[in-house]
Structure formats: structure tokens, C-alpha cells
Design a protein around this motif. Structure first.
Motif, PDB file in Angstrom:
ATOM      1  N   PHE A 148       0.794  -1.235   0.000  1.00 31.21           N
ATOM      2  CA  PHE A 148       0.000   0.000   0.000  1.00 31.21           C
ATOM      3  C   PHE A 148       0.825   1.282   0.000  1.00 31.21           C
ATOM      4  CE2 PHE A 148      -2.171  -3.186   2.838  1.00 31.21           C
ATOM      5  CZ  PHE A 148      -3.047  -3.664   1.874  1.00 31.21           C
ATOM      6  N   GLU A 149       2.156   1.160  -0.023  1.00 30.63           N
ATOM      7  CA  GLU A 149       3.109   2.276  -0.083  1.00 30.63           C
ATOM      8  C   GLU A 149       3.461   2.855   1.284  1.00 30.63           C
ATOM      9  OE1 GLU A 149       1.412   5.045  -2.878  1.00 30.63           O
ATOM     10  OE2 GLU A 149       1.688   3.669  -4.580  1.00 30.63           O
ATOM     11  N   ASP A 150       2.507   2.958   2.185  1.00 26.24           N
ATOM     12  CA  ASP A 150       2.754   3.558   3.500  1.00 26.24           C
ATOM     13  C   ASP A 150       2.851   2.461   4.552  1.00 26.24           C
ATOM     14  OD1 ASP A 150       2.396   4.808   6.093  1.00 26.24           O
ATOM     15  OD2 ASP A 150       1.714   6.588   5.026  1.00 26.24           O
ATOM     16  N   PRO A 151       3.918   2.455   5.375  1.00 29.75           N
ATOM     17  CA  PRO A 151       4.083   1.383   6.367  1.00 29.75           C
ATOM     18  C   PRO A 151       3.037   1.384   7.469  1.00 29.75           C
ATOM     19  CG  PRO A 151       5.750   3.075   6.667  1.00 29.75           C
ATOM     20  CD  PRO A 151       5.066   3.384   5.375  1.00 29.75           C
ATOM     21  N   ASN A 152       2.230   2.418   7.554  1.00 34.44           N
ATOM     22  CA  ASN A 152       1.190   2.473   8.589  1.00 34.44           C
ATOM     23  C   ASN A 152      -0.201   2.613   7.978  1.00 34.44           C
ATOM     24  OD1 ASN A 152       3.685   4.219  10.213  1.00 34.44           O
ATOM     25  ND2 ASN A 152       2.848   2.348  11.096  1.00 34.44           N
ATOM     26  N   THR A 153      -0.401   1.953   6.859  1.00 34.92           N
ATOM     27  CA  THR A 153      -1.696   2.023   6.185  1.00 34.92           C
ATOM     28  C   THR A 153      -2.796   1.365   7.002  1.00 34.92           C
ATOM     29  OG1 THR A 153      -0.599   1.974   4.029  1.00 34.92           O
ATOM     30  CG2 THR A 153      -2.936   1.452   4.067  1.00 34.92           C
ATOM     31  N   THR A 154      -2.518   0.215   7.585  1.00 41.38           N
ATOM     32  CA  THR A 154      -3.570  -0.528   8.284  1.00 41.38           C
ATOM     33  C   THR A 154      -3.387  -0.554   9.791  1.00 41.38           C
ATOM     34  OG1 THR A 154      -2.420  -2.658   8.046  1.00 41.38           O
ATOM     35  CG2 THR A 154      -3.932  -2.009   6.274  1.00 41.38           C
ATOM     36  N   GLY A 155      -2.398   0.151  10.322  1.00 41.31           N
ATOM     37  CA  GLY A 155      -2.223   0.165  11.771  1.00 41.31           C
ATOM     38  C   GLY A 155      -0.972   0.903  12.185  1.00 41.31           C
ATOM     39  N   SER A 156      -0.731   0.943  13.482  1.00 40.84           N
ATOM     40  CA  SER A 156       0.463   1.603  14.016  1.00 40.84           C
ATOM     41  C   SER A 156       0.868   0.927  15.315  1.00 40.84           C
ATOM     42  CB  SER A 156       0.187   3.098  14.265  1.00 40.84           C
ATOM     43  OG  SER A 156      -0.853   3.257  15.214  1.00 40.84           O
ATOM     44  N   GLY A 157       2.122   1.136  15.719  1.00 39.99           N
ATOM     45  CA  GLY A 157       2.633   0.528  16.933  1.00 39.99           C
ATOM     46  C   GLY A 157       2.873  -0.959  16.769  1.00 39.99           C
ATOM     47  N   GLY A 158       3.597  -1.554  17.696  1.00 42.98           N
ATOM     48  CA  GLY A 158       3.856  -2.982  17.641  1.00 42.98           C
ATOM     49  C   GLY A 158       4.555  -3.376  16.361  1.00 42.98           C
ATOM     50  N   LEU A 159       4.010  -4.343  15.639  1.00 42.24           N
ATOM     51  CA  LEU A 159       4.614  -4.826  14.397  1.00 42.24           C
ATOM     52  C   LEU A 159       4.442  -3.848  13.242  1.00 42.24           C
ATOM     53  CD1 LEU A 159       3.659  -8.626  14.526  1.00 42.24           C
ATOM     54  CD2 LEU A 159       5.782  -7.522  15.247  1.00 42.24           C
ATOM     55  N   TYR A 160       3.779  -2.727  13.492  1.00 38.61           N
ATOM     56  CA  TYR A 160       3.674  -1.662  12.503  1.00 38.61           C
ATOM     57  C   TYR A 160       4.749  -0.590  12.708  1.00 38.61           C
ATOM     58  CZ  TYR A 160      -0.946  -3.266  10.919  1.00 38.61           C
ATOM     59  OH  TYR A 160      -1.976  -3.993  10.387  1.00 38.61           O
ATOM     60  N   SER A 161       5.683  -0.824  13.595  1.00 32.09           N
ATOM     61  CA  SER A 161       6.703   0.173  13.931  1.00 32.09           C
ATOM     62  C   SER A 161       7.867   0.121  12.945  1.00 32.09           C
ATOM     63  CB  SER A 161       7.218  -0.081  15.351  1.00 32.09           C
ATOM     64  OG  SER A 161       6.176  -0.062  16.297  1.00 32.09           O
ATOM     65  N   GLY A 162       8.781   1.093  13.087  1.00 34.43           N
ATOM     66  CA  GLY A 162      10.066   1.059  12.410  1.00 34.43           C
ATOM     67  C   GLY A 162      10.124   1.583  11.004  1.00 34.43           C
ATOM     68  N   GLY A 163       8.987   2.044  10.445  1.00 36.17           N
ATOM     69  CA  GLY A 163       9.001   2.532   9.079  1.00 36.17           C
ATOM     70  C   GLY A 163       9.680   3.883   8.957  1.00 36.17           C
TER      71      GLY A 163
END
Length: 530
Positions: A191-206
Motif C-alpha cells: 500500500f506504499e505507506d508502512p502504517n496504512t492498516t495500523g500503528s505501533g507494535g509490528l507496525y513500527s520502524g518505518g
């Protein structure tokens, strides 16, 4: 290149678009003046195939079991080299290894992981373990070959037998400070953005978006540590929408390969996501779940879809579970996965040899590994020299593999344990021995054929006492980038009103492809913009 500049936050995008618009208008006017105007496209196909964790002894063992040697390992049209794999801040020194310190290649400070090695191969820059196409400190994005391809308006794809956001495919599609952040990596690729479907936890580090998204991504999409339900749901809701991915998922009772192939046969499909479940192939071919595609199936599908871009494509194909089998020291699984990988290599070779407008003059195929896993050799503390081959691998010796107690760590070996004490004693016949459950700093082989393959010799300037000359994994990027930088459009053919055709040389690399057709279809203009 304009494509890269349009997505650079430090560039005035309006200026770039105005520049492009002006050129489009000029070409549109020319389309009415010239009855037939088109660019002769010289596509580039860069295919990097990685048998994750596969060292020379893994290759020997697989060939011993099958009783045959794949063509890419014997064909004189292929070049062969050795490659070092260590991460940033480390090194490889053969003089400290061979016949001096058997455990030198297990020194934790010298051993790479897949994230650091993939980053080196894809960006030409060393980084620390766990980094996904970012600098050693984790704060700087490193421009990778997949982005370079998209910047040239070349398609990009990554397929694997393990999770789509695992380290090796993940570094092709994303940037992250930690390989463990599978959700962010998957979001960025799809989806291009590392936080398209969530944030924090396994959505970190982008480190921000990667634009545009990767065209083809196929692999395991049901491992909960790497792909979330929210990611699958969004892919499903976007399925087939303009500019989004067409989606094929694992479905109970359905043949995964057929579903994937049927989708790829739709000529309108130019972006494809395939989400399946990893199941090991066994050496004898058993164990595999046909609800999944083989790696060769996924490869053929990726080639078909990516080929719809007339400029060509850059594709990474990973046999990821060769590494997983190495970590568990299970030779049966390793051979099954390596056979699956070799079948995919042959699928690419067949595609090059049998596809119109595709040949070894516009295609570079590289077959290599990111590192060695398991420190596999022919005997206990026996160096992995060519003079010490693994030769006896069959159903009987596979059944004899078990944990041995000579060294700690639950490592495994296959041998004739005549007194059943789980100890390799002097005089007992040994077929192979794993010395680690992790990675090693051994050199790995590289095979290459096609445009640019001869360049690898230029970088093989290091010397190993046993292997001879070798290059470093950062040079894989160097060669791929060199091939990618070659002219994509080399001539402009113009059919003049008098019917006499002229050929006019045009610039270096043209990135964005447009086709303009005037209302009465008298003239068509195809051109590429840099």
C-alpha cells in the motif's frame, strides 16, 4: 530521473509535472504531424534468485540425492563466482579459517542475517543485522534496486516461499529499522505507506512511504507475525481496483497454482498479490500442499504479469525455506525446498529461451544465496572443501539423521551410530554433519548468465586460500544497477509522409511510458520520459 524526482519531498513536484506536461503537449502535436511515430523499446529483465541459507554443501547434498546437476551449475554459458556475506563492521578472512580455526565462520561478530545481506545485495551498502534497507544506525533509507527499477518505469516484483514481509522479500519492497516489524513492511510493499492498516507494535520502524507500490508480491500471507488480518482485508477490498493489486489467496480445497495462473492470464492484471501458506516439500516430493503454488508456479505467474510492462522488470525470487530447514538441521526438508528452488530456476531459463522479445542479451539472471545456514559439512569438524564432498544422500541416510552429542546445541547429523549412543565415534561412517542451528560466514556460490554477467569478474578481486577469487555481496547491486542503467529506449523510428522511414537516435534512459493516439487513430506516439 523525473520519476524519482516526483516522489522526492525536496523537489518541487509542480515544476516536474509542468515539465512533463509541456513535453506531452509537444509529443501530442507531433502525433498529428507524423503518421507513424514510435520508440523501439529495448527492455531489461533483471532476475535475482536467492536460495536463502544455501551453501555449497547444500547444493552437493541436493545433487547427490537427485543424481543430477541443474543446468545452471554446469552450462558453460553461465559464470560462477564466490561471494562474501558479512554485515557492516565485519569481514571475511580465509587465512584465519581454512585449516586454522574451524569455528571462525561461526563467530557471531562476522555472521550476517538475511536482512543485512539482502540490504547489501539490493542497495550496494552494508548495514547492521536486522536492518531492512536502512543504514546501520537505522535512521537513513537506502535506495534499493526495486525502487531504482520503478524509477525507470520498470516493473518490480518479489516472490518467496516464506512470508511476503520476511527479511529477504521485505528488503525488496520496504524500509524498516527492524526486520521483525512484518506488518509495517507488508503495508509498505502493498500500500506504499508502512502504517496504512495500523500503528505501533509490528507496525513500527518505518521510514516513510515507498512510492509506487511493488507490482507483484507472492508468498506466505497467513503467518500472523508477518501479515495481519487487516492487511488481507484491505487487499481483498481493493481487489482489482485501478492501480491496486488483484488478489489471489489460499482457499481450502482449491488448487493454489490454478487460481494464481487463471488470474495472471487476465491481460488487464498488471499488479498481483498472492497470499498462501508455507508447507515444506520433502526430498521425495511428498508433504507439499497443492492448495499452494510451487515456487516455479509463482515464478511463471510473476514473469507473465511483470512482462506486461514494455520496459521490462526487476524480480527477486526466494527459496526462503531452504534456510528454515538449515536452522532445524533437517536435510529432508532442505532438499525438498532446494529442489523446488531449482525447478523455479529452470522455469526462468525456459522463459528466457522460449519467449518472444526476450533473450540473454536483454536479461540478467543471477542465482545465489544470502548466506550459509547450518554450517553443513561431510563430517564432524571436516572443512567444507571441494575435496570433502557430501556424496551419499538417499532415503536410508535421511532416516539416520538425528541429534548428536559431540557438541552442544541439539545439532544433527547422519551417521552409522553402531552403538546407539548418539555420539559420533571414531570409525563410524558419517554421511553429513550440521555444526550449527544458525548462520555461518562461509562464502556462498553465485551463478549468472545474460547481459552484464561478465561484469562480476571485475569485482572478484578478493582471494580465498581454498575458493580463489571472490566478490562481496554489495557488488551484486553494482552489476544489477549497471544493467538497469542501460538504455531502455534506443531508437526513434519515424515513418514520414512520403513513406520513407528514418531512425533517429534518442537519449539515454527514458522512464515514464505514455501512448498517445489522436481521435481519428491516424497517428500513435509511444514515448518514454526521463
Amino acid at each position: 530521473m523525473l520519476m524519482r524526482r516526483l516522489f522526492d519531498k525536496n523537489v518541487n513536484r509542480k515544476s516536474c509535472f509542468m515539465h512533463l506536461f509541456s513535453y506531452l503537449m509537444l509529443m501530442f502535436i507531433l502525433s498529428f504531424l507524423l503518421p507513424s511515430t514510435s520508440f523501439a523499446v529495448n527492455p531489461r529483465h533483471i532476475i535475482l534468485m536467492i536460495a536463502d541459507g544455501c551453501g555449497i554443501k547444500h547444493i552437493e547434498a541436493t545433487n547427490a540425492y537427485t543424481g543430477s546437476v541443474p543446468a545452471y551449475q554446469t552450462d558453460p554459458n553461465w559464470v560462477k563466482h564466490w561471494v562474501s556475506t558479512y554485515p557492516s563492521g565485519s569481514s571475511y578472512n580465509g587465512s584465519l579459517y581454512w585449516d586454522t580455526n574451524f569455528n571462525y565462520v561461526l563467530n557471531p561478530g562476522t555472521v550476517t542475517d538475511s536482512a543485512a545481506s539482502a540490504t547489501a545485495m539490493y542497495t550496494g551498502s552494508k548495514t547492521a543485522n536486522s536492518r531492512i534497507c536502512v543504514s546501520t544506525g537505522g535512521a537513513l533509507r537506502l535506495f534499493n534496486i526495486g525502487e531504482e527499477a520503478k524509477g525507470n518505469c520498470i516493473a518490480s516484483g518479489a516472490i518467496s516461499t516464506v512470508p511476503v514481509s520476511h527479511a529477504t522479500p521485505g528488503a525488496w519492497i520496504a524500509h524498516n529499522s527492524n526486520r521483525a516489524n512484518g506488518y509495517a513492511i507488508a503495508d509498505e510493499g502493498f500500500f506504499e505507506d508502512p502504517n496504512t492498516t495500523g500503528s505501533g507494535g509490528l507496525y513500527s520502524g518505518g521510514l516513510g512511504p515507498t512510492i509506487p507500490r511493488t507490482d507483484v508480491v507472492i508468498g506466505d500471507g497467513f503467518n500472523a507475525s508477518y501479515v495481519s488480518t487487516a492487511i488481507r482485508n484491505l487487499l481483498s477490498s481493493e481487489n482489482g481496483n485501478l492501480g491496486k493489486h488483484d488478489l489471489v489467496q489460499w482457499l481450502s480445497g482449491q488448487n493454489g497454482a490454478n487460481n494464481l495462473i487463471n488470474k495472471a492470464n487476465n491481460s488487464n492484471v498488471t499488479r498481483l498479490a498472492g497470499l498462501f501458506k508455507h508447507v515444506y516439500h520433502k526430498a521425495n516430493g511428498s508433504g507439499f500442499d497443492p492448495q499452494n503454488p510451487t515456487l516455479a508456479d509463482s515464478t511463471n505467474v510473476a514473469l507473465k504479469v511483470l512482462s506486461r510492462n514494455p520496459n521490462g522488470f526487476a524480480l527477486m525470487i526466494e527459496g526462503g525455506a531452504v534456510d528454515w530447514a538449515g536452522h532445524t538441521n533437517i536435510m529432508d526438508d532442505m532438499i525438498g525446498e532446494k529442489k523446488d528452488f531449482d525447478a523455479a530456476v529452470q522455469a526462468v531459463i525456459d522463459w528466457v529461451n522460449n519467449t518472444a522479445n526476450v533473450d540473454w542479451n536483454n536479461t540478467l539472471l543471477i542465482v545465489t544465496a544470502d548466506h550459509e545456514t547450518g554450517y553443513l559439512t561431510a563430517g564432524l569438524n571436516v572443512y567444507p572443501k571441494d575435496s570433502n564432498p557430501i556424496t551419499t544422500v538417499n532415503s536410508t541416510t535421511l532416516s539416520k539423521e538425528k541429534v548428536y552429542t559431540n557438541i552442544s546445541g541439539n545439532v544433527r547429523a547422519s551417521w552409522e551410530d553402531t552403538n546407539n549412543n548418539n555420539f559420533i565415534n571414531a570409525g563410524e561412517t558419517v554421511y553429513w554433519v550440521w555444526h550449527s542451528l544458525g548462520h555461518s560466514n562461509n562464502l556462498v556460490p553465485l551463478y549468472a548468465r545474460g547481459v552484464g554477467a561478465s561484469q562480476f569478474a571485475t569485482y572478484a578481486t578478493n582471494n580465498d586460500p581454498q575458493r580463489g577469487s571472490y566478490l562481496d555481496n554489495v557488488n551484486i547491486f553494482t552489476v544489477m544497477n549497471s544493467v538497469l542503467g542501460s538504455d531502455l529506449a534506443t531508437t526513434l523510428s519515424i515513418a514520414e509522409p512520403d513513406g520513407v522511414g528514418d531512425t533517429v537516435a534518442v537519449g539515454n534512459t527514458y522512464s515514464i511510458r505514455y501512448t498517445l493516439t489522436d481521435p481519428d487513430n491516424v497517428a500513435t506516439v509511444d514515448f518514454y520520459w526521463d
